[in-house]
Write an enzyme that holds these catalytic residues in place. Sequence first.
Site, mmCIF file in Angstrom:
data_model
loop_
_atom_site.group_PDB
_atom_site.id
_atom_site.type_symbol
_atom_site.label_atom_id
_atom_site.label_comp_id
_atom_site.label_asym_id
_atom_site.label_seq_id
_atom_site.Cartn_x
_atom_site.Cartn_y
_atom_site.Cartn_z
ATOM 1 N N CYS A 150 0.841 -1.206 0.000
ATOM 2 C CA CYS A 150 0.000 0.000 0.000
ATOM 3 C C CYS A 150 0.876 1.256 0.000
ATOM 4 O O CYS A 150 0.591 2.216 -0.731
ATOM 5 C CB CYS A 150 -0.927 0.008 1.211
ATOM 6 S SG CYS A 150 -2.136 -1.332 1.184
ATOM 7 N N THR A 151 1.920 1.251 0.789
ATOM 8 C CA THR A 151 2.843 2.377 0.820
ATOM 9 C C THR A 151 3.486 2.557 -0.547
ATOM 10 O O THR A 151 3.565 3.682 -1.066
ATOM 11 C CB THR A 151 3.909 2.175 1.912
ATOM 12 O OG1 THR A 151 3.243 2.048 3.181
ATOM 13 C CG2 THR A 151 4.892 3.335 1.958
#
Length: 155
Positions: free
Chosen positions: A46-47
């Site tokens: 996600c990052t």
Amino acid sequence: MAGLVVGEKAPDFTLVGTDLQPISLSDYKGKNLILHFFPLAFTSVCTEQLCTANGEENDYASLNASVVGVSVDSPFVLDKFSKENNLNFPLGSDFNRAVSAAYGVLFEGDFVGMTGFSMRSAFVIDGAGFIRYAETTDGKSLPNFEHIKASLHKL
């Protein structure tokens, strides 16, 4: 429910931003919008997804496009995540899961005992509110950023 497909009218939405103000589809009328749904803040993929989108900011701006990140995290978690990663676009909390459900990307299976989060997805919505690109990944893979840009070039 399957995700939305190209050519469909994008469902209207209102999310809670990190400043506790609403973020709505109508805020982007006349502008192209990239919605990046992601499962959970502070996880590795996600990052990477949101930081990659952040790095594409100049290309998107030249294509009359804005980005909004969407997850079921609270606006407070998203605020911390945004600041720690120096994100230059808004993140919206879909804490009640209504937007993920409307876009057909609410994960309701079982992932190590967890359920009810957004599947990793990307949608390009044109200035008239129609879906022009739609992708939901296997969760481990990033959306195809080259395909996102190619769809914007066609608008």
